[in-house]
Design a protein around this motif. Structure first.
Motif, PDB file in Angstrom:
ATOM      1  N   VAL B  89       1.074  -1.516   0.063  1.00  0.00           N
ATOM      2  CA  VAL B  89      -0.564   0.197  -0.034  1.00  0.00           C
ATOM      3  C   VAL B  89       0.804   1.857  -0.192  1.00  0.00           C
ATOM      4  O   VAL B  89       1.903   1.430   0.563  1.00  0.00           O
ATOM      5  CB  VAL B  89      -1.265   0.221   0.924  1.00  0.00           C
ATOM      6  N   TYR B  90       0.668   1.972  -0.637  1.00  0.00           N
ATOM      7  CA  TYR B  90       1.379   3.731  -0.845  1.00  0.00           C
ATOM      8  C   TYR B  90       0.452   4.189  -0.359  1.00  0.00           C
ATOM      9  O   TYR B  90      -0.394   4.700  -1.091  1.00  0.00           O
ATOM     10  CB  TYR B  90       1.898   3.319  -1.914  1.00  0.00           C
ATOM     11  N   LEU B  91       1.152   5.078   0.276  1.00  0.00           N
ATOM     12  CA  LEU B  91       0.278   5.690   0.898  1.00  0.00           C
ATOM     13  C   LEU B  91       0.956   7.459   1.057  1.00  0.00           C
ATOM     14  O   LEU B  91       1.977   7.424   1.399  1.00  0.00           O
ATOM     15  CB  LEU B  91       0.482   5.838   2.610  1.00  0.00           C
ATOM     16  N   CYS B  92      -0.015   8.212   0.915  1.00  0.00           N
ATOM     17  CA  CYS B  92       1.029   9.648   1.310  1.00  0.00           C
ATOM     18  C   CYS B  92       0.097  10.419   1.759  1.00  0.00           C
ATOM     19  O   CYS B  92      -0.899  10.246   2.635  1.00  0.00           O
ATOM     20  CB  CYS B  92      -0.106  10.419  -0.387  1.00  0.00           C
ATOM     21  N   ALA B  93       0.418  11.695   2.079  1.00  0.00           N
ATOM     22  CA  ALA B  93       0.167  11.913   3.833  1.00  0.00           C
ATOM     23  C   ALA B  93       0.988  13.568   3.228  1.00  0.00           C
ATOM     24  O   ALA B  93       1.887  13.732   2.638  1.00  0.00           O
ATOM     25  CB  ALA B  93       1.127  11.707   4.932  1.00  0.00           C
ATOM     26  N   SER B  94       0.263  14.367   4.240  1.00  0.00           N
ATOM     27  CA  SER B  94       0.893  16.105   3.832  1.00  0.00           C
ATOM     28  C   SER B  94       0.293  16.544   6.151  1.00  0.00           C
ATOM     29  O   SER B  94      -0.203  15.846   6.322  1.00  0.00           O
ATOM     30  CB  SER B  94      -0.290  16.845   3.564  1.00  0.00           C
ATOM     31  N   SER B  95       1.634  17.782   5.372  1.00  0.00           N
ATOM     32  CA  SER B  95       1.749  18.460   6.894  1.00  0.00           C
ATOM     33  C   SER B  95       1.312  20.278   6.646  1.00  0.00           C
ATOM     34  O   SER B  95       2.099  20.280   5.617  1.00  0.00           O
ATOM     35  CB  SER B  95       2.408  17.916   8.266  1.00  0.00           C
ATOM     36  N   PHE B  96       1.080  21.073   8.139  1.00  0.00           N
ATOM     37  CA  PHE B  96       1.181  21.905   7.481  1.00  0.00           C
ATOM     38  C   PHE B  96       2.668  22.234   7.457  1.00  0.00           C
ATOM     39  O   PHE B  96       2.978  23.310   6.225  1.00  0.00           O
ATOM     40  CB  PHE B  96       0.138  22.756   8.515  1.00  0.00           C
ATOM     41  N   GLN B  97       3.571  22.464   8.113  1.00  0.00           N
ATOM     42  CA  GLN B  97       4.955  22.451   8.616  1.00  0.00           C
ATOM     43  C   GLN B  97       5.283  21.033   9.084  1.00  0.00           C
ATOM     44  O   GLN B  97       4.446  20.155   9.439  1.00  0.00           O
ATOM     45  CB  GLN B  97       5.510  22.840   8.927  1.00  0.00           C
ATOM     46  N   GLN B  98       6.834  20.858   8.081  1.00  0.00           N
ATOM     47  CA  GLN B  98       7.748  19.976   9.004  1.00  0.00           C
ATOM     48  C   GLN B  98       6.908  19.496  10.155  1.00  0.00           C
ATOM     49  O   GLN B  98       7.084  20.084  10.892  1.00  0.00           O
ATOM     50  CB  GLN B  98       9.434  19.969   8.288  1.00  0.00           C
ATOM     51  N   ASN B  99       7.093  18.598  10.445  1.00  0.00           N
ATOM     52  CA  ASN B  99       6.694  17.601  12.503  1.00  0.00           C
ATOM     53  C   ASN B  99       6.207  18.209  12.731  1.00  0.00           C
ATOM     54  O   ASN B  99       5.739  18.128  13.870  1.00  0.00           O
ATOM     55  CB  ASN B  99       8.378  18.402  12.657  1.00  0.00           C
ATOM     56  N   THR B 100       5.075  18.943  12.234  1.00  0.00           N
ATOM     57  CA  THR B 100       3.651  18.997  12.955  1.00  0.00           C
ATOM     58  C   THR B 100       2.713  17.886  12.208  1.00  0.00           C
ATOM     59  O   THR B 100       3.205  16.597  11.573  1.00  0.00           O
ATOM     60  CB  THR B 100       2.749  20.321  12.165  1.00  0.00           C
ATOM     61  N   GLU B 101       1.547  17.949  13.115  1.00  0.00           N
ATOM     62  CA  GLU B 101       1.011  16.598  12.756  1.00  0.00           C
ATOM     63  C   GLU B 101       0.649  16.059  11.196  1.00  0.00           C
ATOM     64  O   GLU B 101       0.282  17.258  10.246  1.00  0.00           O
ATOM     65  CB  GLU B 101      -0.892  16.301  13.851  1.00  0.00           C
ATOM     66  N   ALA B 102       0.561  14.996  10.506  1.00  0.00           N
ATOM     67  CA  ALA B 102       0.435  14.518   9.401  1.00  0.00           C
ATOM     68  C   ALA B 102      -0.879  14.091   9.258  1.00  0.00           C
ATOM     69  O   ALA B 102      -1.376  12.838  10.378  1.00  0.00           O
ATOM     70  CB  ALA B 102       1.736  13.371   9.554  1.00  0.00           C
ATOM     71  N   PHE B 103      -1.644  14.176   7.881  1.00  0.00           N
ATOM     72  CA  PHE B 103      -2.929  13.996   7.289  1.00  0.00           C
ATOM     73  C   PHE B 103      -2.517  12.699   6.603  1.00  0.00           C
ATOM     74  O   PHE B 103      -2.052  13.303   5.780  1.00  0.00           O
ATOM     75  CB  PHE B 103      -3.482  14.967   7.464  1.00  0.00           C
ATOM     76  N   PHE B 104      -3.049  11.603   6.814  1.00  0.00           N
ATOM     77  CA  PHE B 104      -2.676  10.755   5.491  1.00  0.00           C
ATOM     78  C   PHE B 104      -3.599  10.315   4.882  1.00  0.00           C
ATOM     79  O   PHE B 104      -5.163  10.915   5.286  1.00  0.00           O
ATOM     80  CB  PHE B 104      -2.515   9.117   6.468  1.00  0.00           C
ATOM     81  N   GLY B 105      -3.365   9.762   3.941  1.00  0.00           N
ATOM     82  CA  GLY B 105      -4.829   9.134   2.511  1.00  0.00           C
ATOM     83  C   GLY B 105      -5.134   7.589   3.150  1.00  0.00           C
ATOM     84  O   GLY B 105      -5.095   7.335   3.583  1.00  0.00           O
ATOM     85  N   GLN B 106      -6.242   7.601   2.117  1.00  0.00           N
ATOM     86  CA  GLN B 106      -6.306   6.151   2.238  1.00  0.00           C
ATOM     87  C   GLN B 106      -5.793   5.294   1.805  1.00  0.00           C
ATOM     88  O   GLN B 106      -5.398   3.958   1.973  1.00  0.00           O
ATOM     89  CB  GLN B 106      -7.672   5.904   2.106  1.00  0.00           C
ATOM     90  N   GLY B 107      -4.401   5.609   1.370  1.00  0.00           N
ATOM     91  CA  GLY B 107      -3.471   4.334   0.191  1.00  0.00           C
ATOM     92  C   GLY B 107      -4.176   4.360  -1.359  1.00  0.00           C
ATOM     93  O   GLY B 107      -5.397   4.109  -1.295  1.00  0.00           O
ATOM     94  N   THR B 108      -3.260   3.523  -2.289  1.00  0.00           N
ATOM     95  CA  THR B 108      -3.507   2.964  -3.046  1.00  0.00           C
ATOM     96  C   THR B 108      -2.788   1.031  -3.050  1.00  0.00           C
ATOM     97  O   THR B 108      -1.579   0.866  -2.688  1.00  0.00           O
ATOM     98  CB  THR B 108      -2.598   3.987  -4.265  1.00  0.00           C
ATOM     99  N   ARG B 109      -3.125   0.454  -3.101  1.00  0.00           N
ATOM    100  CA  ARG B 109      -2.975  -1.521  -2.568  1.00  0.00           C
ATOM    101  C   ARG B 109      -3.070  -1.093  -4.659  1.00  0.00           C
ATOM    102  O   ARG B 109      -2.912  -1.377  -4.970  1.00  0.00           O
ATOM    103  CB  ARG B 109      -4.379  -2.040  -2.411  1.00  0.00           C
ATOM    104  N   LEU B 110      -0.867  -1.672  -4.095  1.00  0.00           N
ATOM    105  CA  LEU B 110      -0.378  -1.724  -5.083  1.00  0.00           C
ATOM    106  C   LEU B 110      -0.648  -3.336  -5.144  1.00  0.00           C
ATOM    107  O   LEU B 110       0.357  -3.739  -4.676  1.00  0.00           O
ATOM    108  CB  LEU B 110       0.327  -1.320  -5.691  1.00  0.00           C
ATOM    109  N   THR B 111      -0.407  -4.301  -6.129  1.00  0.00           N
ATOM    110  CA  THR B 111       0.133  -5.791  -6.692  1.00  0.00           C
ATOM    111  C   THR B 111      -0.081  -5.395  -8.248  1.00  0.00           C
ATOM    112  O   THR B 111      -0.231  -5.747  -8.710  1.00  0.00           O
ATOM    113  CB  THR B 111      -1.918  -6.656  -6.621  1.00  0.00           C
ATOM    114  N   VAL B 112       1.554  -6.698  -7.821  1.00  0.00           N
ATOM    115  CA  VAL B 112       2.452  -6.809  -8.489  1.00  0.00           C
ATOM    116  C   VAL B 112       2.219  -8.145  -9.404  1.00  0.00           C
ATOM    117  O   VAL B 112       2.924  -8.982  -8.196  1.00  0.00           O
ATOM    118  CB  VAL B 112       3.667  -6.142  -9.403  1.00  0.00           C
ATOM    119  N   VAL B 113       2.085  -8.756 -10.407  1.00  0.00           N
ATOM    120  CA  VAL B 113       1.829 -10.343 -10.649  1.00  0.00           C
ATOM    121  C   VAL B 113       2.425 -10.403 -11.351  1.00  0.00           C
ATOM    122  O   VAL B 113       3.454  -9.737 -12.084  1.00  0.00           O
ATOM    123  CB  VAL B 113       0.127 -10.721 -10.403  1.00  0.00           C
TER     124      VAL B 113
END
Lengths: 111, 113
Positions: B89-113
């Protein structure tokens, strides 16, 4: 590498307080303790953070020992929706330090 | 307040193919993170941006992974060519500044076959 040690799993009865321990014996004076949780199939969610004083918010309480080498996250009245993996992270406030996750504690709330 | 948006939610590709993930952070957040989470493990930071500049990409496998944040807002993460071990799962997150609270997205689930 994660700087914290947590038990891999814990159970707690619904309605009781869930107490999640974390050891961070090498914590530096300028490092904060952060807690995040990750509910199944979702991204991690911030819960609380603190430096040396106990902290409380609408989600949880954080108790940090006087020597700061360990802490406990308290969910006062656990519900089934609190079932998740809980991550304890130590991190400097300010600067470019990474937000580094360990393997966390899998908390299961039992009906 | 809108959260961190990621797309797609799921992707299945064959090994050696390429894939791209997109992330739209919370408005006004200067710091953007990409994490990789393999099943049963905690998230591992791949790259951290401050506006459109890279702060940390020490754990990004640069021979196959690339990421950009050209205008300091949206970001894309690309894998080319994919390997079986990139399944995660590839997760993206953002925060207002570095080292403040980070908010995450739901992610992308990648399957490689």
């Amino acid at each position: 590498d994660a700087k914290t040690t947590q038990p891999p799993s814990m159970d707690c009865a619904e309605g009781r307080a869930a107490n999640l321990p974390c050891n961070h014996s090498t914590i530096s004076g300028n490092e904060y303790v952060y807690w995040y949780r990750q509910i199944h199939s979702q991204g991690p969610q911030y819960i609380i953070h603190g430096l040396k004083n106990n902290e409380t918010n609408e989600m949880a309480s954080l108790i940090i020992t006087e020597d700061r080498k360990s802490s406990t996250l308290i969910l006062p009245h656990a519900t089934l929706r609190d079932t998740a993996v809980y991550y304890c992270i130590v991190r400097v406030m300010g600067g470019n330090e990474k937000l580094t996750f360990g393997t966390g504690t899998r908390l299961t709330i039992i009906p | 307040e809108a959260g961190v948006a990621q797309s797609p939610r799921y992707k299945i590709i064959e090994k050696r193919q390429s894939v791209a993930f997109w992330c739209n952070p919370i408005s006004g957040h200067a710091t953007l993170y990409w994490y990789q989470q393999i099943l049963g493990q905690g998230p591992k930071l791949l790259i951290q941006f401050q506006n459109n500049g890279v702060v940390d990409d020490s754990q990004l496998p640069k021979d196959r992974f690339s990421a950009e944040r050209l205008k300091g807002v949206d970001s894309t993460l690309k894998i080319q060519p994919a390997k079986l071990e990139d399944s995660a799962v590839y997760l993206c997150a953002s925060s207002f500044q570095q080292n403040t609270e980070a908010f995450f997205g739901q992610g992308t689930r990648l399957t490689v076959v």
